[in-house]
Design a protein around this motif. Structure first.
Motif, mmCIF file in Angstrom:
data_model
loop_
_atom_site.group_PDB
_atom_site.id
_atom_site.type_symbol
_atom_site.label_atom_id
_atom_site.label_comp_id
_atom_site.label_asym_id
_atom_site.label_seq_id
_atom_site.Cartn_x
_atom_site.Cartn_y
_atom_site.Cartn_z
ATOM 1 N N SER A 1 0.817 -1.215 0.000
ATOM 2 C CA SER A 1 0.000 0.000 0.000
ATOM 3 C C SER A 1 0.853 1.269 0.000
ATOM 4 C CB SER A 1 -0.955 0.003 1.193
ATOM 5 O OG SER A 1 -1.909 -1.018 1.047
ATOM 6 N N LEU B 1 -5.188 -1.405 -2.933
ATOM 7 C CA LEU B 1 -5.055 -0.364 -1.914
ATOM 8 C C LEU B 1 -6.427 -0.150 -1.295
ATOM 9 C CD1 LEU B 1 -3.435 1.917 -0.515
ATOM 10 C CD2 LEU B 1 -4.020 3.380 -2.454
ATOM 11 N N SER B 2 -6.512 -0.344 0.003
ATOM 12 C CA SER B 2 -7.777 -0.168 0.704
ATOM 13 C C SER B 2 -7.551 0.799 1.859
ATOM 14 C CB SER B 2 -8.275 -1.520 1.224
ATOM 15 O OG SER B 2 -9.537 -1.394 1.816
#
Length: 193
Positions: free
Chosen positions: A3, A161-162
């Motif tokens: 990320s 990507l969270s």
């Protein structure tokens, strides 16, 4: 790709924008992910999509479908890396539909790919299209999930990507209240609220 590494790519390509934005969902936010600015670089496109494709490669996918316009580039590259057909749904008279001769056969195993989700509305519409043709959803993949996993669209859902990015209903938007000019950079850009 971690990320932090993906956030670095968004930052270095000028794709992570700060300001006052109207999102495709109609919500407002101070942060906008302009994936097209990242995906215009073949090396980033290939690497991002490799991670998504790797997650789904054991799912016996027949077809990748994406909502137009943001998901098309990602969906096409994920499909290429998986070696499967890629199609897209697009809006006609405000509703998602299959056009351009695209079709889905009953029982066809479908992977839905999108660039960014906030509410998941466009992906949900695509899922309904797939189901209406008798297709089977095997998963949903995205580059960025702005809901930090709060939006669940499929049992097998993966986002590179969270993170949670604040979004506001227009009536409750503090940026509007501060008279910060509203931008509509998305594919369904419309007049400002």
């Amino acid at each position: 790709m971690s990320s932090p590494a993906l956030l670095d790519v968004f930052t270095s390509t000028g794709a992570l924008l700060n300001g006052h934005f109207k999102l495709t969902s109609g919500l407002h936010s101070n942060t906008y992910f302009q994936c097209a600015k990242v995906l215009q670089h073949p090396e980033h496109l290939a690497e991002i999509c490799r991670h998504i494709a790797d997650h789904f490669k054991k799912n016996n996918i027949d077809t990748v479908i994406s909502p137009a316009i943001g998901g098309i580039v990602v969906g096409t590259e994920v499909g290429r890396q998986l070696g499967v057909k890629t199609i897209f749904a697009e809006r006609k008279d405000g509703a998602m539909s299959l056009r351009r001769g695209f079709s889905i056969e009953p029982g066809e195993k479908i992977l839905v790919i999108e660039d960014v989700i906030t509410t998941g509305g466009s992906v949900a519409e695509v899922i309904e299209i797939v189901k209406s043709y008798g297709g089977e959803i095997v998963g949903v993949g995205t580059v960025v999930d702005r809901s930090n996993g709060k939006v669940t669209l499929a049992d097998n859902q993966y986002s590179l990507l969270s993170l949670e990015v604040r979004s506001y209903e227009p009536a409750d938007c503090p940026l509007c209240k501060d008279n910060i000019p509203l931008e509509s950079p998305g594919s369904r850009a419309s007049k400002n609220n």
